[in-house]
Design an enzyme around this catalytic site. Structure first.
Site, PDB file in Angstrom:
ATOM      1  NE  ARG A 141       8.032   0.392  15.992  1.00 13.45           N
ATOM      2  CZ  ARG A 141       7.550   1.382  15.245  1.00 13.45           C
ATOM      3  NH1 ARG A 141       7.417   1.219  13.950  1.00 13.45           N
ATOM      4  NH2 ARG A 141       7.198   2.534  15.780  1.00 13.45           N
ATOM      5  NE  ARG A 145      -2.689   3.397  12.240  1.00  7.74           N
ATOM      6  CZ  ARG A 145      -1.884   2.358  12.394  1.00  7.74           C
ATOM      7  NH1 ARG A 145      -0.576   2.506  12.354  1.00  7.74           N
ATOM      8  NH2 ARG A 145      -2.386   1.145  12.597  1.00  7.74           N
ATOM      9  CE  LYS A 162       5.613   4.638   6.903  1.00  9.70           C
ATOM     10  NZ  LYS A 162       5.179   5.868   7.480  1.00  9.70           N
ATOM     11  CD  GLU A 215      -2.572  -1.033   2.755  1.00 11.49           C
ATOM     12  OE1 GLU A 215      -2.463  -0.033   3.485  1.00 11.49           O
ATOM     13  OE2 GLU A 215      -3.183  -2.055   3.084  1.00 11.49           O
ATOM     14  CD  GLU A 234      -0.738   8.474   7.850  1.00 14.89           C
ATOM     15  OE1 GLU A 234      -1.126   7.612   8.672  1.00 14.89           O
ATOM     16  OE2 GLU A 234       0.330   9.110   7.986  1.00 14.89           O
ATOM     17  NE  ARG A 245       2.154   6.589  16.506  1.00 17.96           N
ATOM     18  CZ  ARG A 245       3.135   6.054  15.843  1.00 17.96           C
ATOM     19  NH1 ARG A 245       3.299   6.329  14.593  1.00 17.96           N
ATOM     20  NH2 ARG A 245       3.974   5.249  16.448  1.00 17.96           N
TER      21      ARG A 245
END
Ligand code: ATP
Length: 530
Positions: A385, A228, A223, A221, A273, A243
């Site tokens: 993460r 966010r 970025k 995708e 986003e 975020r």
């Protein structure tokens, strides 16, 4: 039940400063939590990590050094000891301070602080001050606290961590885990209007690595370089969270309307986003988007001058049902149906490295940051993460926290202009990795000097030390091993690219990422460009 004194908590904090071992820290905290009455667990957790309120709580203490300094100076050395401070009484006092606002509020806060500090011993004062500035300097933040709650309750670490990532209130998690047990912790699930910590991605150095990690077929995708957002919708209520889990709905009225007009489905949480665009639809620099967060009084005007565009890329709750355990590909298919009249992140699925590379190059040439590569079969891991999501960018930059700044000389003598920049280590402590005075224009030097002085915690003739609050994005030429800094690394030619108002200091680059980038430099013979 007798109340646990604040002195006992201060002693625990002091003990924590005496050990560097995470295991010892975990034991100390877990033993202490186990001794507490159920209603003391949550306040004790916040007072230990020095955060006072959970991330989703809009309250802040808002006490600046200017107000605190005279309080400390006016204090008699002797403590009055009229009444013993307890964990719950201190927490109540801080909560009361947070409620004070408006005219004369700093004076009212000062009065309460004078009475609080005059009841406190020197050890208690030490940790009260550290609590006020959110900097406990004993190495226990959320990470170790989650381990301690797990140990104290006997509940598996991964269960506690997941519950925290979903609920966001570490005090409440501790209280439920230790006070009510595993069954109740497992009941914590994603809820409307309670934002969850977003899933994050690991750095990847190239597309081969992505194919190795995700298999024959990979999803890419664009970025986008924005912020966010997590959008919650129920009935005719739409809320937008940042975020950092803050409610930012009121800054984007046109977006709320667009979402209301175009989404039929209900009890929904979607993610995307948000970017600022020019009148031709091209992405604008990140700083322009930041204006949409600051100008809360003039929303109608900035709404026109800085239009925003939302690119959706995930759905995590649909018709009240959690989609966290559903694969990324299935979530995407649902999102396509839910948001058929809205913009989705540009995306391809491919088995072909040349096609993937082309897509990546297009993303860059259209002014975006790079690509996110997502494993088709991966579930959604709140707050983690993992390599299920990989990020590939044209240039690796670091998000570093300003811990101190030196006064400039010559033309810059009025500005704090040499910044001490830190990464976050395994114990969630900040470790300096470099200093720089490069990157800002005059007006930016002037502004950041004002901001830094507001969060000053100490100073000497040359340097002002500040609360770890401001995150800056930093470009660099190379990472070197260095005995000069506690982090063990140093940056060559660091330069500040922008201030990351959307990131909390705990979102800063961590030492493991530094180690990864350091290692990769050698594989690429010192070249960082991908
Ligand atoms: P960075 O500083 O590079 O934005 P980060 O630390 O904010 O990274 P990462 O997980 O490393 O977070 O990168 C993912 C971030 O990129 C997301 O948090 C989001 O803000 C942004 N982003 C832009 N486009 C996408 C996308 N298509 N899918 C997921 N995240 C995206």
């Amino acid at each position: 039940m007798t109340q646990t004194t604040f002195l006992e908590l201060a002693k625990v904090c002091e003990k924590l400063t005496k050990t560097t071992k995470t295991l010892d820290k975990t034991n100390i905290v877990s033993n202490f939590l186990n001794k507490l009455d159920k209603n003391e667990i949550s306040p004790a957790i916040f007072l230990i990590i020095g955060q006072i309120f959970s991330e989703t709580d809009p309250r802040t203490l808002d006490i600046n050094w200017k107000s605190l300094e005279p309080v400390l100076k006016s204090l008699k050395q002797k403590t009055l000891f009229q009444e013993k401070l307890t964990i719950t009484s201190v927490y109540k006092i801080f909560s009361k301070i947070a409620l004070i606002s408006g005219k004369g509020s700093q004076q009212k806060k000062k009065d309460i602080l004078i009475s609080l500090f005059s009841q406190a011993s020197s050890l208690e004062r030490k940790f009260l001050i550290r609590n006020i500035f959110g900097e406990m300097r004993h190495g226990v933040k959320e990470g170790v606290m989650i381990k301690a709650i797990s140990e104290a309750s006997g509940i598996d670490y991964s269960i506690i961590k997941r519950a925290y990532m979903i609920n966001g209130n570490i005090g409440e998690i501790g209280k439920i885990a230790i006070g009510d047990g595993e069954e109740n912790i497992k009941k914590i699930s994603i809820r409307l209007f309670q934002p969850i910590k977003p899933m994050l991605g690991e750095i990847t150095e190239d597309l081969n690595d992505a194919f190795n990690k995700h298999g024959k077929k990979i999803a890419l995708e664009y970025k986008y370089d924005g912020v966010r957002v997590q959008i919650h919708k129920s009935g005719n209520v739409v809320k937008i969270f940042s975020r950092q889990l803050k409610d930012i709905t009121s800054n984007f009225p046109e977006l709320v309307k667009k979402l209301m007009d175009n989404i039929k489905d209900d009890s929904l949480i979607i993610e995307g986003e948000l970017i600022a665009i020019d009148f031709n639809g091209r992405p604008l620099p990140f700083q322009d988007l930041m204006h949409r967060f600051k100008r809360i009084y003039d929303i109608e005007k900035v709404k026109e001058s800085i239009p925003v565009k939302l690119l959706l890329f995930d759905v995590i709750l649909h018709k009240g049902e959690s989609l966290l355990n559903i694969s990324y590909q299935k979530r995407w298919e649902k999102l396509v149906k839910i948001a058929e009249n809205l913009d989705l992140a540009k995306r391809i699925i491919t088995e072909n490295i040349a096609e993937a590379n082309n897509f990546y190059k297009n993303a860059i040439s259209e002014g975006h940051e790079g690509v996110m590569i997502k494993s088709l079969t991966s579930s959604y891991h709140p707050g983690e993460r993992k390599n299920d999501w990989l990020k590939l960018k044209s240039e690796i930059r670091l998000d570093l926290v300003i811990l101190a700044a030196d006064w400039g000389s010559g033309r810059r003598h009025k500005w704090l202009s040499n910044y001490h920049l830190a990464v976050i280590d395994e114990n969630e402590e900040f470790q300096v990795i470099g200093k720089t005075f490069k990157g800002f224009k005059d007006v930016e030097f002037e502004n950041i000097t004002k901001e830094l002085l507001k969060i000053k915690i100490n100073e000497n003739k040359f340097t002002v030390f500040v609360e770890p609050k401001i995150v800056v994005e930093v470009a660099f030429n190379e990472i070197q091993k260095s005995p000069q800094y506690k982090s063990g690394y140093a940056l060559r030619f660091a330069r500040i690219k922008r201030i990351r108002n959307d990131k909390s200091p705990y979102d800063a680059t961590n030492i493991n990422e530094i180690k990864f980038i350091y290692k990769k430099q050698f594989e690429k013979k010192g070249k960082l460009e991908i």
